[in-house]
Scaffold this motif. Structure first.
Motif, short mmCIF file in Angstrom:
data_model
loop_
_atom_site.label_atom_id
_atom_site.label_comp_id
_atom_site.label_asym_id
_atom_site.label_seq_id
_atom_site.Cartn_x
_atom_site.Cartn_y
_atom_site.Cartn_z
N GLY A 1 3.20 9.84 -9.72
CA GLY A 1 2.54 9.76 -11.09
C GLY A 1 1.72 10.97 -11.42
N MET A 2 0.77 11.17 -10.21
CA MET A 2 -0.26 12.27 -10.40
C MET A 2 0.63 13.60 -10.51
N MET A 3 1.93 13.89 -9.81
CA MET A 3 2.69 14.93 -9.75
C MET A 3 3.04 15.25 -11.21
N PHE A 4 3.52 14.28 -11.85
CA PHE A 4 3.99 14.26 -13.20
C PHE A 4 3.15 14.41 -14.09
N LYS A 5 1.81 13.89 -13.96
CA LYS A 5 0.61 14.20 -14.90
C LYS A 5 0.01 15.59 -14.57
N LEU A 6 0.13 16.22 -13.44
CA LEU A 6 -0.29 17.51 -13.39
C LEU A 6 1.01 18.47 -13.37
N LEU A 7 2.04 18.44 -13.51
CA LEU A 7 3.04 19.36 -13.72
C LEU A 7 3.01 20.23 -14.91
N PRO A 8 2.48 20.06 -15.91
CA PRO A 8 2.40 21.08 -16.99
C PRO A 8 1.20 22.23 -16.52
N TRP A 9 0.10 21.80 -15.93
CA TRP A 9 -0.71 22.64 -15.26
C TRP A 9 -0.22 23.44 -14.24
N LEU A 10 0.57 22.76 -13.26
CA LEU A 10 1.12 23.34 -12.32
C LEU A 10 1.97 24.69 -12.69
N ILE A 11 2.87 24.26 -13.71
CA ILE A 11 3.58 25.48 -14.33
C ILE A 11 3.00 26.26 -14.91
N LEU A 12 1.72 26.08 -15.72
CA LEU A 12 1.22 27.07 -16.43
C LEU A 12 0.45 27.91 -15.26
N PHE B 1 0.97 -1.14 0.17
CA PHE B 1 -0.16 -0.14 0.01
C PHE B 1 0.82 1.24 -0.15
N VAL B 2 1.86 1.37 0.85
CA VAL B 2 2.83 2.45 1.05
C VAL B 2 3.55 2.82 -0.40
N VAL B 3 3.99 1.42 -1.26
CA VAL B 3 4.51 1.75 -2.66
C VAL B 3 3.87 2.22 -3.33
N MET B 4 2.49 1.60 -3.51
CA MET B 4 1.50 1.98 -4.49
C MET B 4 0.94 3.41 -4.29
N ALA B 5 0.70 3.96 -2.97
CA ALA B 5 0.48 5.14 -2.64
C ALA B 5 1.55 6.33 -3.26
N LEU B 6 2.80 6.10 -2.98
CA LEU B 6 3.75 6.92 -3.20
C LEU B 6 4.17 6.94 -4.81
N ALA B 7 3.83 5.59 -5.60
CA ALA B 7 3.80 5.63 -6.90
C ALA B 7 2.74 6.47 -7.43
N GLY B 8 1.61 6.10 -6.94
CA GLY B 8 0.41 7.16 -7.48
C GLY B 8 0.65 8.50 -7.46
N MET B 9 1.23 9.15 -6.04
CA MET B 9 1.22 10.44 -5.81
C MET B 9 2.38 10.97 -6.83
#
Length: 78
Positions: free
Chosen positions: A42-53, A32-40
């Motif tokens: 992954g979500m950060m990289f997915k939202l990175l262009p929007w955060l930069i914008l 669970f810990v590994v999957m939660a960290l990997a999900g976070m």
């Protein structure tokens, strides 16, 4: 949801292979810990262009607002 199904399948495989309940709970907790960290991450990289914008838009808005305040100060005549 996929992470939850992964953890359930992981727990069932451990039970069927003869691992104890304590070992299974420990393995599920680590999974669970590994999957939660990997999900976070992954979500950060997915939202990175929007955060930069958003950061650039706020920076430009603050810069423009500072220029307007500066110009208004010189327009007023005492």
């Amino acid at each position: 949801m996929i992470e939850f199904l992964f953890l359930l399948a992981f727990a069932f495989v451990l039970v069927f292979t003869g691992v104890s309940i304590v070992g299974m709970l420990f393995a599920v907790l680590i999974g669970f810990v590994v999957m939660a960290l990997a999900g976070m991450i992954g979500m950060m990289f997915k939202l990175l262009p929007w955060l930069i914008l958003i950061a650039v838009a706020v920076w430009l808005y603050k810069d423009r607002k500072g220029e307007q305040r500066h110009c208004r100060h010189y327009r007023r005549r005492p």
